[in-house]
Scaffold this motif. Structure first.
Motif, short mmCIF file in Angstrom:
data_model
loop_
_atom_site.label_atom_id
_atom_site.label_comp_id
_atom_site.label_asym_id
_atom_site.label_seq_id
_atom_site.Cartn_x
_atom_site.Cartn_y
_atom_site.Cartn_z
N ARG A 18 0.83 -1.20 0.00
CA ARG A 18 0.00 0.00 0.00
C ARG A 18 0.87 1.25 0.00
O ARG A 18 1.97 1.24 0.52
CB ARG A 18 -0.88 0.05 1.25
N SER A 19 0.33 2.32 -0.55
CA SER A 19 1.06 3.59 -0.55
C SER A 19 1.17 4.13 0.86
O SER A 19 0.22 4.07 1.64
CB SER A 19 0.34 4.62 -1.42
N THR A 41 -1.81 -0.45 -6.49
CA THR A 41 -2.92 -0.25 -7.41
C THR A 41 -2.91 -1.30 -8.51
O THR A 41 -3.94 -1.89 -8.84
CB THR A 41 -2.87 1.16 -8.03
N THR A 79 -3.65 7.93 3.94
CA THR A 79 -3.25 6.72 3.23
C THR A 79 -4.43 5.77 3.21
O THR A 79 -5.41 5.96 3.93
CB THR A 79 -2.04 6.02 3.89
N ASN A 125 -5.90 3.99 -3.44
CA ASN A 125 -4.45 3.97 -3.50
C ASN A 125 -3.96 4.81 -4.69
O ASN A 125 -3.02 5.58 -4.56
CB ASN A 125 -3.94 2.54 -3.61
#
Length: 182
Positions: free
Chosen positions: A32-33, A56, A130, A111
């Motif tokens: 995940r970012s 993503t 986030t 994301n």
């Protein structure tokens, strides 16, 4: 094809596609970012900077593999959408399938929103947003439930379609008299 169980190849493909989708969902959760606050030296303002956008792609890949699995099942059983149901009802996997797809699309979209469109947001007194932990994990749980329900659905569907219907006895005349007494 063994009687009542369906094609082993179809079952293997269903499981394989779902497992790949599950793997991509877990990979998306792990990648995940993450946003960090940075300070612009020229203007002395803070902004959020997000790392790469790999999650993503994993989320979209998971979405597509799960969609392929469901399309395979619906194509083989000729039950597109909410088509011909089995006798007490149709596939219950639609609920888990839609839940999984919703989690995967929401996670991938959220994301991508941070990494692609909000690469540099000037922030004053808040932290960098986030993607919430667990969105892709929820999708992965729904994927496993969908896989299990799809395999059972396929087995019961083939059993129902391969079992000959009970035939009524062909009688020349009725055994119950329907005429009145005169």
């Amino acid at each position: 094809m063994s009687e009542g169980r369906g094609s082993t190849l179809v079952q293997i493909l269903l499981v394989a596609l779902c497992l790949v989708a599950f793997g991509f969902a877990i990979a998306a959760e792990r990648r995940r970012s993450v946003g960090i606050m940075l300070r612009d030296e020229r203007t002395n303002e803070t902004y959020c900077s997000y790392n790469s956008d790999v999650a993503t792609g994993y989320g979209v890949g998971s979405f597509l593999f799960l969609l392929s699995s469901e399309s395979l099942l619906m194509g083989v059983t000729k039950c597109m959408c909410f088509g011909r149901p089995l006798t007490p009802g149709g596939s219950r996997a639609w609920v888990t399938f839609l839940g999984a797809e919703a989690c995967l699309v929401a996670g991938a979209t959220k994301n991508a929103y941070h990494t692609k469109y909000r690469g540099m947001i000037y922030a004053q007194n808040f932290t960098c947003e986030t993607l919430r932990k667990g969105i892709f994990v929820a999708g992965a749980v729904f994927i496993v439930a969908t896989m299990i329900l799809n395999v059972y659905y396929y087995m019961y569907f083939t059993e129902a379609t391969n079992t000959p219907a009970s035939h009524k006895a062909n009688r020349a005349s009725s055994t119950v008299g329907m005429t009145g007494y005169a």
